[in-house]
Design a protein around this motif. Structure first.
Motif, PDB file in Angstrom:
ATOM      1  N   GLU A 137       0.665  -1.254   0.166  1.00 24.77           N
ATOM      2  CA  GLU A 137      -0.175  -0.196   0.100  1.00 24.77           C
ATOM      3  C   GLU A 137       1.170   1.284  -0.028  1.00 24.77           C
ATOM      4  OE1 GLU A 137      -3.139   0.000   3.484  1.00 24.77           O
ATOM      5  OE2 GLU A 137      -3.960  -2.211   2.509  1.00 24.77           O
ATOM      6  N   ASP A 138       2.434   0.875   0.814  1.00 26.81           N
ATOM      7  CA  ASP A 138       2.689   2.307   0.815  1.00 26.81           C
ATOM      8  C   ASP A 138       3.659   2.427  -0.402  1.00 26.81           C
ATOM      9  OD1 ASP A 138       1.204   3.152   3.213  1.00 26.81           O
ATOM     10  OD2 ASP A 138       2.368   2.203   4.900  1.00 26.81           O
ATOM     11  N   LYS A 139       4.260   1.727  -1.103  1.00 23.59           N
ATOM     12  CA  LYS A 139       5.113   1.369  -2.513  1.00 23.59           C
ATOM     13  C   LYS A 139       6.289   1.284  -2.621  1.00 23.59           C
ATOM     14  CE  LYS A 139       1.429   4.092  -5.249  1.00 23.59           C
ATOM     15  NZ  LYS A 139       0.773   4.029  -4.227  1.00 23.59           N
ATOM     16  N   LYS A 140       6.539   0.608  -0.784  1.00 28.38           N
ATOM     17  CA  LYS A 140       7.720   0.236  -0.161  1.00 28.38           C
ATOM     18  C   LYS A 140       8.271  -1.671  -1.025  1.00 28.38           C
ATOM     19  CE  LYS A 140       6.967   2.707   3.916  1.00 28.38           C
ATOM     20  NZ  LYS A 140       7.392   3.230   5.228  1.00 28.38           N
ATOM     21  N   VAL A 141       7.749  -1.941  -1.936  1.00 28.56           N
ATOM     22  CA  VAL A 141       8.123  -3.011  -2.848  1.00 28.56           C
ATOM     23  C   VAL A 141       8.348  -2.549  -4.374  1.00 28.56           C
ATOM     24  CG1 VAL A 141       7.245  -5.180  -3.044  1.00 28.56           C
ATOM     25  CG2 VAL A 141       6.495  -4.708  -0.679  1.00 28.56           C
ATOM     26  N   LYS A 194       4.634   1.832 -11.714  1.00 29.06           N
ATOM     27  CA  LYS A 194       4.600   2.806  -9.954  1.00 29.06           C
ATOM     28  C   LYS A 194       2.950   2.705  -9.107  1.00 29.06           C
ATOM     29  CE  LYS A 194       8.718   4.176 -10.965  1.00 29.06           C
ATOM     30  NZ  LYS A 194       9.426   3.349 -10.686  1.00 29.06           N
ATOM     31  N   THR A 195       2.333   2.396  -9.967  1.00 37.59           N
ATOM     32  CA  THR A 195       0.860   1.634  -8.603  1.00 37.59           C
ATOM     33  C   THR A 195       0.412   0.319  -9.534  1.00 37.59           C
ATOM     34  OG1 THR A 195       0.108   2.571 -10.842  1.00 37.59           O
ATOM     35  CG2 THR A 195      -0.346   4.107  -9.477  1.00 37.59           C
ATOM     36  N   GLY A 196      -0.654   0.176  -8.473  1.00 42.24           N
ATOM     37  CA  GLY A 196      -0.633  -1.111  -8.578  1.00 42.24           C
ATOM     38  C   GLY A 196      -2.196  -1.739  -9.159  1.00 42.24           C
ATOM     39  N   LEU A 237      11.841  -8.694  -7.754  1.00 41.76           N
ATOM     40  CA  LEU A 237      11.386  -7.682  -6.267  1.00 41.76           C
ATOM     41  C   LEU A 237      12.226  -7.583  -5.317  1.00 41.76           C
ATOM     42  CD1 LEU A 237       8.325  -9.748  -4.477  1.00 41.76           C
ATOM     43  CD2 LEU A 237       8.423  -8.097  -5.904  1.00 41.76           C
ATOM     44  N   GLN A 238      12.165  -6.083  -4.249  1.00 39.37           N
ATOM     45  CA  GLN A 238      13.485  -5.584  -4.048  1.00 39.37           C
ATOM     46  C   GLN A 238      12.523  -4.543  -2.710  1.00 39.37           C
ATOM     47  OE1 GLN A 238      15.639  -2.664  -6.237  1.00 39.37           O
ATOM     48  NE2 GLN A 238      16.728  -2.479  -3.993  1.00 39.37           N
ATOM     49  N   PHE A 239      12.643  -5.705  -1.521  1.00 38.92           N
ATOM     50  CA  PHE A 239      11.926  -4.932  -0.425  1.00 38.92           C
ATOM     51  C   PHE A 239      12.807  -4.802   0.640  1.00 38.92           C
ATOM     52  CE2 PHE A 239      10.758  -8.952  -0.956  1.00 38.92           C
ATOM     53  CZ  PHE A 239      10.413  -9.072   0.520  1.00 38.92           C
ATOM     54  N   VAL A 240      12.698  -3.986   2.029  1.00 42.60           N
ATOM     55  CA  VAL A 240      13.077  -4.621   3.099  1.00 42.60           C
ATOM     56  C   VAL A 240      11.852  -5.637   4.269  1.00 42.60           C
ATOM     57  CG1 VAL A 240      14.383  -3.436   5.627  1.00 42.60           C
ATOM     58  CG2 VAL A 240      14.609  -2.191   2.895  1.00 42.60           C
ATOM     59  N   HIS A 241      13.212  -6.600   4.889  1.00 48.47           N
ATOM     60  CA  HIS A 241      12.007  -7.236   5.562  1.00 48.47           C
ATOM     61  C   HIS A 241      11.550  -6.637   6.753  1.00 48.47           C
ATOM     62  CE1 HIS A 241      11.172 -10.749   8.088  1.00 48.47           C
ATOM     63  NE2 HIS A 241      11.758 -11.618   6.482  1.00 48.47           N
ATOM     64  N   PRO A 242      10.650  -6.856   6.789  1.00 49.19           N
ATOM     65  CA  PRO A 242      10.130  -6.486   7.665  1.00 49.19           C
ATOM     66  C   PRO A 242      10.007  -6.126   9.343  1.00 49.19           C
ATOM     67  CG  PRO A 242       8.151  -7.862   6.954  1.00 49.19           C
ATOM     68  CD  PRO A 242       9.311  -7.817   6.377  1.00 49.19           C
ATOM     69  N   PHE A 243      10.392  -7.323   9.132  1.00 48.38           N
ATOM     70  CA  PHE A 243      10.778  -8.229  10.677  1.00 48.38           C
ATOM     71  C   PHE A 243      12.401  -8.666  10.868  1.00 48.38           C
ATOM     72  CE2 PHE A 243       6.342  -9.726   9.671  1.00 48.38           C
ATOM     73  CZ  PHE A 243       6.140  -8.961  11.320  1.00 48.38           C
ATOM     74  N   THR A 244      13.638  -8.748   9.679  1.00 55.13           N
ATOM     75  CA  THR A 244      14.576  -8.370  10.118  1.00 55.13           C
ATOM     76  C   THR A 244      15.585  -7.625   9.165  1.00 55.13           C
ATOM     77  OG1 THR A 244      14.977  -9.662   8.113  1.00 55.13           O
ATOM     78  CG2 THR A 244      14.561 -11.474   9.093  1.00 55.13           C
ATOM     79  N   LYS A 245      14.609  -6.588   8.731  1.00 53.28           N
ATOM     80  CA  LYS A 245      15.144  -5.081   8.689  1.00 53.28           C
ATOM     81  C   LYS A 245      16.090  -5.238   7.489  1.00 53.28           C
ATOM     82  CE  LYS A 245      12.303  -3.650  11.051  1.00 53.28           C
ATOM     83  NZ  LYS A 245      11.017  -3.079  10.306  1.00 53.28           N
ATOM     84  N   LYS A 246      16.881  -7.134   6.953  1.00 51.98           N
ATOM     85  CA  LYS A 246      17.836  -6.740   5.472  1.00 51.98           C
ATOM     86  C   LYS A 246      16.763  -6.343   4.092  1.00 51.98           C
ATOM     87  CE  LYS A 246      20.211 -10.823   8.306  1.00 51.98           C
ATOM     88  NZ  LYS A 246      20.659 -12.047   8.323  1.00 51.98           N
ATOM     89  N   GLU A 247      18.010  -6.168   3.296  1.00 58.59           N
ATOM     90  CA  GLU A 247      16.888  -5.729   1.980  1.00 58.59           C
ATOM     91  C   GLU A 247      17.091  -7.108   1.548  1.00 58.59           C
ATOM     92  OE1 GLU A 247      17.877  -2.623  -1.056  1.00 58.59           O
ATOM     93  OE2 GLU A 247      19.440  -3.312  -0.772  1.00 58.59           O
TER      94      GLU A 247
END
Length: 269
Positions: A137-141, A194-196, A237-247
């Motif tokens: 939703e926040d376009k962080k992926v 840029k949108t889904g 896909l590229q994102f920061v893992h929401p729990f481990t905080k690893k890219e």
């Protein structure tokens, strides 16, 4: 508070209420029930008692931990829905159970079309599913697709239209082009939505006169390709893992049908 944090979505809560799984002071709740404060709210989901079929459908797992998994989606299968044969129904047999307290049935957190191949992200815990949905939703992926399109194109461009009364944006870059006896020109195109919106990339490319090869819904009738599938692939896909905080940066190899048209291994690094 724990009751509501355990629920996956608002729709899941509505379904639980409809099935009379939620009670307030021992009385089945309805969507019209007003909470005064101090009530005892209970959630009880009975175990399945009826036998059900098990979908046997092996999936290629690209990454997995206790929170989430990333798999390859083949073409010709729905991600989710009312059908028996879906990726959602096949996840449990292909993934290791999470050991975390809020482990739940694995659930895809975004969609790929029936004919689209490529990389798909799923959550394995209630908190992970919520966090991943919020990230989308926040376009962080960041998602990257590749397609084979028909017709002459500019080297790069941005497509901006309204889909379902909502603004939509896609960026494209032509990696290479090749002459085709039947189609005139075929292009290998990198796509960065840029949108889904639903069918966004397919609609966008069709709107500029360069439909995706094999797209029976948005393609040109005289140029429909039968039996080979649609040439749209969710590559990375590229994102920061929401729990481990690893890219996390993961890529999914191209289907062979792409490689038969273009020297993919020398073009895409």
């Amino acid at each position: 508070m724990g009751l509501f944090s355990a629920a996956l979505t608002k729709s899941a809560l509505k379904k639980a209420i409809k099935k009379r799984y939620i009670t307030i002071n021992g009385i089945a709740a309805t969507t019209a029930t007003f909470i005064q404060g101090g009530e005892r709210i209970s959630l009880y989901i009975p175990e399945e008692t009826t036998a059900s079929k098990t979908l046997i459908f092996p999936l290629k797992v690209l990454f997995e931990d206790d929170y989430l998994a990333i798999i390859h989606k083949p073409g010709g299968i729905l991600v989710s829905g009312n059908s028996f044969k879906t990726i959602a129904n096949a996840l449990t047999q292909n993934l290791s159970p999470s050991t975390l307290p809020d482990a739940t049935k694995p659930q895809p957190v975004h969609r790929l079309d029936y004919a689209t191949t490529g990389i798909l992200l799923a959550g394995k815990t209630s908190s992970s599913i919520r966090a991943l949905n919020k990230m989308f939703e926040d376009k962080k992926v960041a998602k990257t697709y590749y397609a084979v399109t028909i017709g002459t194109m500019d080297v790069e461009g941005e497509i901006s239209t309204t889909i379902d009364d909502k603004p939509s944006y896609s960026m494209y870059t032509v990696i290479t082009s090749a002459p085709s006896k039947r189609f005139g020109t075929l292009n290998l195109v990198q796509l960065d939505p840029k949108t889904g919106r639903r069918h966004q990339l397919r609609k966008h490319l069709s709107s500029i006169g360069n439909p995706i090869l094999g797209d029976k819904e948005y393609g040109t009738a005289s140029l429909i390709l039968n039996g080979k599938g649609m040439y749209l692939h969710a590559y990375s896909l590229q994102f920061v893992h929401p729990f481990t905080k690893k890219e996390i940066i993961l890529r999914d190899d191209f289907p062979e049908r792409f490689k038969k048209l273009f020297p993919i291994d020398t073009l895409i690094k």
